[in-house]
Motif scaffolding. Structure first.
Motif, PDB file in Angstrom:
ATOM      1  N   TYR A 144     -11.111  -1.925  32.787  1.00  0.00           N
ATOM      2  CA  TYR A 144     -10.669  -3.236  33.255  1.00  0.00           C
ATOM      3  C   TYR A 144     -11.866  -4.022  33.741  1.00  0.00           C
ATOM      4  O   TYR A 144     -12.845  -3.470  34.236  1.00  0.00           O
ATOM      5  CB  TYR A 144      -9.672  -3.109  34.412  1.00  0.00           C
ATOM      6  N   ASP A 145     -11.760  -5.315  33.626  1.00  0.00           N
ATOM      7  CA  ASP A 145     -12.719  -6.226  34.204  1.00  0.00           C
ATOM      8  C   ASP A 145     -12.154  -6.645  35.558  1.00  0.00           C
ATOM      9  O   ASP A 145     -10.935  -6.720  35.732  1.00  0.00           O
ATOM     10  CB  ASP A 145     -12.874  -7.441  33.271  1.00  0.00           C
ATOM     11  N   GLU A 146     -13.005  -6.947  36.515  1.00  0.00           N
ATOM     12  CA  GLU A 146     -12.507  -7.333  37.842  1.00  0.00           C
ATOM     13  C   GLU A 146     -11.602  -8.557  37.789  1.00  0.00           C
ATOM     14  O   GLU A 146     -10.706  -8.708  38.606  1.00  0.00           O
ATOM     15  CB  GLU A 146     -13.669  -7.564  38.808  1.00  0.00           C
ATOM     16  N   SER A 147     -11.802  -9.426  36.812  1.00  0.00           N
ATOM     17  CA  SER A 147     -10.956 -10.619  36.692  1.00  0.00           C
ATOM     18  C   SER A 147      -9.532 -10.262  36.248  1.00  0.00           C
ATOM     19  O   SER A 147      -8.632 -11.094  36.318  1.00  0.00           O
ATOM     20  CB  SER A 147     -11.572 -11.613  35.715  1.00  0.00           C
ATOM     21  N   GLN A 148      -9.322  -9.032  35.784  1.00  0.00           N
ATOM     22  CA  GLN A 148      -7.993  -8.589  35.357  1.00  0.00           C
ATOM     23  C   GLN A 148      -7.221  -7.893  36.474  1.00  0.00           C
ATOM     24  O   GLN A 148      -6.084  -7.494  36.272  1.00  0.00           O
ATOM     25  CB  GLN A 148      -8.119  -7.624  34.175  1.00  0.00           C
ATOM     26  N   ILE A 149      -7.824  -7.746  37.632  1.00  0.00           N
ATOM     27  CA  ILE A 149      -7.185  -7.092  38.776  1.00  0.00           C
ATOM     28  C   ILE A 149      -6.708  -8.181  39.723  1.00  0.00           C
ATOM     29  O   ILE A 149      -7.478  -9.051  40.129  1.00  0.00           O
ATOM     30  CB  ILE A 149      -8.165  -6.139  39.498  1.00  0.00           C
ATOM     31  N   HIS A 150      -5.428  -8.136  40.072  1.00  0.00           N
ATOM     32  CA  HIS A 150      -4.832  -9.180  40.898  1.00  0.00           C
ATOM     33  C   HIS A 150      -4.108  -8.581  42.086  1.00  0.00           C
ATOM     34  O   HIS A 150      -3.706  -7.421  42.073  1.00  0.00           O
ATOM     35  CB  HIS A 150      -3.846 -10.013  40.068  1.00  0.00           C
TER      36      HIS A 150
ATOM     37  N   VAL B 134     -10.799   1.066  38.171  1.00  0.00           N
ATOM     38  CA  VAL B 134     -10.939  -0.217  37.481  1.00  0.00           C
ATOM     39  C   VAL B 134     -11.888  -0.044  36.291  1.00  0.00           C
ATOM     40  O   VAL B 134     -11.594  -0.467  35.172  1.00  0.00           O
ATOM     41  CB  VAL B 134     -11.448  -1.309  38.439  1.00  0.00           C
ATOM     42  N   LYS B 135     -12.989   0.606  36.538  1.00  0.00           N
ATOM     43  CA  LYS B 135     -13.965   0.833  35.462  1.00  0.00           C
ATOM     44  C   LYS B 135     -13.528   1.962  34.532  1.00  0.00           C
ATOM     45  O   LYS B 135     -13.763   1.910  33.327  1.00  0.00           O
ATOM     46  CB  LYS B 135     -15.328   1.125  36.069  1.00  0.00           C
TER      47      LYS B 135
ATOM     48  N   SER C 146     -10.277  -3.823  44.125  1.00  0.00           N
ATOM     49  CA  SER C 146     -10.944  -4.103  42.860  1.00  0.00           C
ATOM     50  C   SER C 146     -12.243  -3.329  42.683  1.00  0.00           C
ATOM     51  O   SER C 146     -12.809  -3.324  41.602  1.00  0.00           O
ATOM     52  CB  SER C 146     -11.197  -5.597  42.711  1.00  0.00           C
ATOM     53  N   ASP C 147     -12.745  -2.671  43.732  1.00  0.00           N
ATOM     54  CA  ASP C 147     -13.970  -1.903  43.579  1.00  0.00           C
ATOM     55  C   ASP C 147     -13.695  -0.406  43.427  1.00  0.00           C
ATOM     56  O   ASP C 147     -14.619   0.397  43.393  1.00  0.00           O
ATOM     57  CB  ASP C 147     -14.907  -2.154  44.756  1.00  0.00           C
TER      58      ASP C 147
ATOM     59  N   ASP D  44      -9.291  -4.534  49.634  1.00  0.00           N
ATOM     60  CA  ASP D  44      -9.710  -4.954  48.298  1.00  0.00           C
ATOM     61  C   ASP D  44      -9.815  -3.723  47.417  1.00  0.00           C
ATOM     62  O   ASP D  44     -10.671  -2.876  47.616  1.00  0.00           O
ATOM     63  CB  ASP D  44     -11.049  -5.673  48.374  1.00  0.00           C
TER      64      ASP D  44
END
Length: 155
Positions: free
Chosen positions: A39-45, A34-35, A29-30, A27
């Motif tokens: 980016y918001d976590e919902s924008q990471i795929h 990202v920060k 997203s952490d 994962d």
């Protein structure tokens, strides 16, 4: 004797390749970037790249079936599915298609299809028009289909 070692080495290499292909998902997203890039976590795929087939794939949900599609990061504006999914998903055939290469030359024939529900990167679409073609038209490795980066700009 040399043949026995050759077979053993090939077997070990095959096992290693298979194990690499099924490595645990990480994962990302952490991760700090990202920060850092706001980016918001919902924008990471999710995106995956295979070892034997080094193309990017993205997860897509067609009706209730999760599949991976090739992700064309170039000029692709279409969503296409291949016969690898023929018996796995529900769709309605609406006609015939002529598939072309990027230079406009003839590639082959396919079916125009209608997909009732499609979810990509948490965005849901209904009654999506696509095509269903033989997977061998698109390369050596069997794939479910593909989606172009520019497809999202027209949605």
């Amino acid at each position: 004797m040399k043949f026995k070692y050759f077979i053993m080495n090939i077997s070990i290499m095959i096992i290693i390749i298979v194990l690499i292909q099924i490595y645990p998902k990480v994962d990302i997203s952490d991760i700090i970037w990202v920060k850092d890039f706001n980016y918001d976590e919902s924008q990471i795929h999710d995106i995956s790249i295979g070892l034997l087939d080094p193309c990017p794939f993205i997860p897509v949900k067609i009706n209730d079936k999760k599949v991976r599609l090739l992700f064309d990061t170039g000029n692709g504006v279409v969503l296409f599915l291949t016969t690898a999914l023929k018996e796995q998903i529900d769709y309605e055939i609406t006609g015939k298609t002529t598939e072309l290469n990027s230079d406009g030359t003839y590639r082959g024939e396919g079916n125009a299809i209608l997909i009732k529900n499609l979810t990509i990167f948490n965005d849901e679409y209904s009654n999506v028009q696509s095509s269903l073609t033989d997977w061998r038209m698109y390369g050596f490795f069997k794939n479910n289909g593909g989606i172009g980066l520019k497809y999202f700009k027209i949605k």
